[in-house]
Structures are given as structure tokens and as C-alpha cells.
Scaffold this motif. Structure first.
Motif, mmCIF file in Angstrom:
data_model
loop_
_atom_site.group_PDB
_atom_site.id
_atom_site.type_symbol
_atom_site.label_atom_id
_atom_site.label_comp_id
_atom_site.label_asym_id
_atom_site.label_seq_id
_atom_site.Cartn_x
_atom_site.Cartn_y
_atom_site.Cartn_z
ATOM 1 N N UNK A 148 -25.460 14.184 34.242
ATOM 2 C CA UNK A 148 -24.038 13.465 34.331
ATOM 3 C C UNK A 148 -24.481 12.172 33.501
ATOM 4 N N UNK A 149 -25.312 11.404 33.888
ATOM 5 C CA UNK A 149 -25.556 10.144 33.470
ATOM 6 C C UNK A 149 -25.829 10.259 31.998
ATOM 7 N N UNK A 150 -26.528 11.189 31.615
ATOM 8 C CA UNK A 150 -27.066 11.376 30.072
ATOM 9 C C UNK A 150 -25.681 11.784 29.343
ATOM 10 N N UNK A 151 -24.970 12.531 29.652
ATOM 11 C CA UNK A 151 -23.618 13.018 29.101
ATOM 12 C C UNK A 151 -22.752 11.800 28.895
ATOM 13 N N UNK A 152 -22.745 10.670 30.100
ATOM 14 C CA UNK A 152 -22.062 9.607 29.978
ATOM 15 C C UNK A 152 -22.304 8.779 28.988
ATOM 16 N N UNK A 153 -23.835 8.490 28.846
ATOM 17 C CA UNK A 153 -24.169 7.656 27.904
ATOM 18 C C UNK A 153 -24.008 7.951 26.442
ATOM 19 N N UNK A 154 -24.044 9.448 26.080
ATOM 20 C CA UNK A 154 -23.974 10.008 24.945
ATOM 21 C C UNK A 154 -22.473 9.797 24.648
ATOM 22 N N UNK A 155 -21.591 9.971 25.447
ATOM 23 C CA UNK A 155 -20.124 9.759 25.102
ATOM 24 C C UNK A 155 -19.936 8.266 24.811
ATOM 25 N N UNK A 156 -20.356 7.464 25.647
ATOM 26 C CA UNK A 156 -20.459 5.766 25.114
ATOM 27 C C UNK A 156 -20.946 5.680 23.998
ATOM 28 N N UNK A 157 -21.934 6.323 23.321
ATOM 29 C CA UNK A 157 -22.671 6.046 22.239
ATOM 30 C C UNK A 157 -21.636 6.455 21.119
ATOM 31 N N UNK A 158 -20.943 7.674 21.104
ATOM 32 C CA UNK A 158 -20.144 8.007 20.298
ATOM 33 C C UNK A 158 -18.864 7.271 20.144
ATOM 34 N N UNK A 159 -18.377 6.858 21.370
ATOM 35 C CA UNK A 159 -17.149 6.113 21.388
ATOM 36 C C UNK A 159 -17.474 4.519 21.221
ATOM 37 N N UNK A 160 -18.763 4.147 20.946
ATOM 38 C CA UNK A 160 -18.931 2.706 20.605
ATOM 39 C C UNK A 160 -18.630 1.983 21.845
#
Length: 287
Positions: A148-160
Motif C-alpha cells: 500500500x505504501x509503495x503504490x501510494x508513493x508511485x501514485x504521488x510520483x506520477x501526480x508530482x
């Protein structure tokens, strides 16, 4: 003793006797006593102050849902992967089956695992927020927490957008063996990619933050923040003392000690956390 003094004494004695004889029924949850300064207060007073003692600033344990309400602007919280749940890949059993323990935790806490993740806003600044919940198996980091934390961080990276993780954990989840330890590398790798995009990450260390969480993403922030007097450690005091054969200071695993020795950057009270995070985020986005 004068007559007036005797009458006062008699009246007070009679009043105390009457009070003792009355069976006063105090509703459950109405009053609470501070564990540190023994202040007796209304529970609503404590809740209004974000579960921080108004006298001594002692930080009571709180839930992940409380954290969302304390930090995130109204009507902006969008949960991510809410229903992701652990399986029992090892068929692990101690006093009870791991699968049964997970079921019991879900029923007791209303959570599917030890972290909530989502996108929200802090004073209109969008952020990706992960909140670990110590009620769920001591906030232990298993496969779901890491995923869950990895997916959260990956989404944050995409969304800047920035990532904030509220850490509260006893460490890696032993019931999942090596699979839980792998989460340390997985989350850290996602944070590395996030940092390469020059996006900020701020861990907030609450009491307790220990074990594999401390050894990985809890200490990888651009600014490492902690609550006052939080227990922050990797191993326990006894293990360390037995290993190095020395006595350690009483406060050596507190946020104040770690701040003094350069392991963390800021100590911020829960009462001020939202405002301070907004100031830090504003600095990053306006620089």
C-alpha cells in the motif's frame, strides 16, 4: 477551638461522610487521567486538543482515522487500496492461526491492515498520505503495508505531489517471515524514484516507531519529523545493552535525544502539526 471553627469542622466532616455514602455513577468514557501528570479531564476536552494533554503536552495514542481528520481538509480525502488484505502464505501459527489473528484484528479495528493510504489536501495543497495504525497488530509491517505504501508513493510520483507517512510500528511482521522484510527494500526503492523527481517526502515518527520501519522509510525523509517524547528505536534497550556491554541513558530512545544527536530534524506537537506541515510544503512548492 472556637465555636465557629468547631461548626466549620463539623459541617465539612458531615459533608465528606455524605459524599462517601453516595454511590456516584460516572458514565464510562466521560473522564480520563493523563498517564504523565495525572491531570483528570473530560474526554471531550482531550479530544478537542487532538488527544494531547493540555497541561503537560503528553501525546495519547490515537487512531489512523483520527489522524486523517486532524490533518486533511474536509471532504478532500480519497482512500487508495482500502480493501487490500494479507493472506497467510506461510500457514503461520503461534497461540492462534495467523489467518484468525488477521480476522480478529479486522473485526476489532474496522481496518483491513495496519496502514491507511490516500490522497488529500492540507490547506489546499495536495499530498499523498500514509497513516500507520498501531492498533492493528502493533502497526507491524507485512506485505500489505509495504504494498500500500509503495503504490501510494508511485501514485504521488506520477501526480508530482509530496508524500507524508505517519509512522507507528513495532517493526516487521514476523508471521510473514522474509516477505515482511522485503517490504523495507520495496518502499525504499519507491521513495528513491520519488526523490529523483525532486519531490518531497516527510516521515512523521510517532510513539512507537521501531524495528524495520525505523531501519527503512522512517529515516529516509527530506525532513524527519517526530512528535514530542516519542519512542523511536531499532532494537530494544536490553538487546543493545547486552550487545555493547554498557548502560545507556534513560532517554536515549526518545525523539528529544535523537534530535539532540542529529537523527531527526524537527519535533512538532500534534496540535501544531497541520500548520507546520503546510508551512514546510509551501516552502517546497514556492521555492
Amino acid at each position: 477551638m472556637s465555636l465557629s471553627e468547631w461548626l466549620t469542622f463539623k459541617r465539612n466532616t458531615t459533608l465528606e461522610k455524605n459524599i462517601r455514602e453516595v454511590d456516584v455513577q460516572v458514565p464510562e468514557g466521560l473522564w480520563i487521567k493523563c498517564n504523565k501528570c495525572n491531570l483528570l479531564m473530560y474526554y471531550k476536552t482531550l479530544e478537542k486538543n487532538l488527544k494531547v494533554c493540555p497541561k503537560c503536552d503528553h501525546h495519547f495514542a490515537t487512531t489512523s482515522q483520527d489522524r486523517i481528520e486532524q490533518l486533511i481538509d474536509n471532504n478532500t480525502w480519497q482512500p487508495i487500496n482500502d480493501y487490500l488484505t494479507s493472506t497467510d502464505p506461510l500457514g503461520f501459527s503461534d497461540r492462534k492461526l495467523y489467518s484468525k489473528r488477521l480476522e480478529d484484528m479486522r473485526n476489532q479495528t474496522g481496518l483491513f491492515d495496519a496502514v491507511q493510504t490516500g490522497i488529500g489536501q492540507i490547506f489546499n495543497i495536495p499530498i499523498a498520505l500514509g497513516i500507520m495504525d498501531f492498533r492493528f497488530m502493533g502497526g507491524s509491517m507485512g506485505s500489505v503495508v509495504g504494498e500500500k505504501l509503495t503504490r501510494l508513493i508511485e501514485k504521488a510520483t506520477i501526480d508530482k505531489i509530496a508524500v507524508i507517512i505517519i509512522c507507528a510500528s513495532g517493526g516487521a511482521r514476523m508471521q510473514e517471515g522474509m516477505l515482511s522484510l522485503m517490504q523495507m527494500a520495496k518502499v525504499s526503492s519507491a521513495l528513491q524514484k520519488h526523490q529523483q523527481e525532486q519531490l518531497p517526502y516527510f516521515p512523521v515518527l510517532t510513539s512507537p516507531t521501531t524495528g524495520g520501519v525505523t531501519a527503512s522509510f522512517a529515516m529516509l525523509g527530506d525532513l524527519i519529523i517526530a512528535e514530542p517524547n516519542a519512542l523511536i528505536a531499532f532494537a530494544g534497550r536490553r538487546v543493545i545493552e547486552q550487545t555493547i556491554k554498557e548502560d545507556l541513558p534513560d532517554n536515549f530512545q526518545t525523539s528529544e535525544y535523537l534530535f539532540k544527536h542529529g537523527f531527526i530534524d524537527l519535533i512538532i506537537s500534534r496540535v501544531d502539526l497541520k500548520i507546520k506541515l503546510h508551512q514546510i510544503l509551501s516552502f517546497y512548492y514556492n521555492s
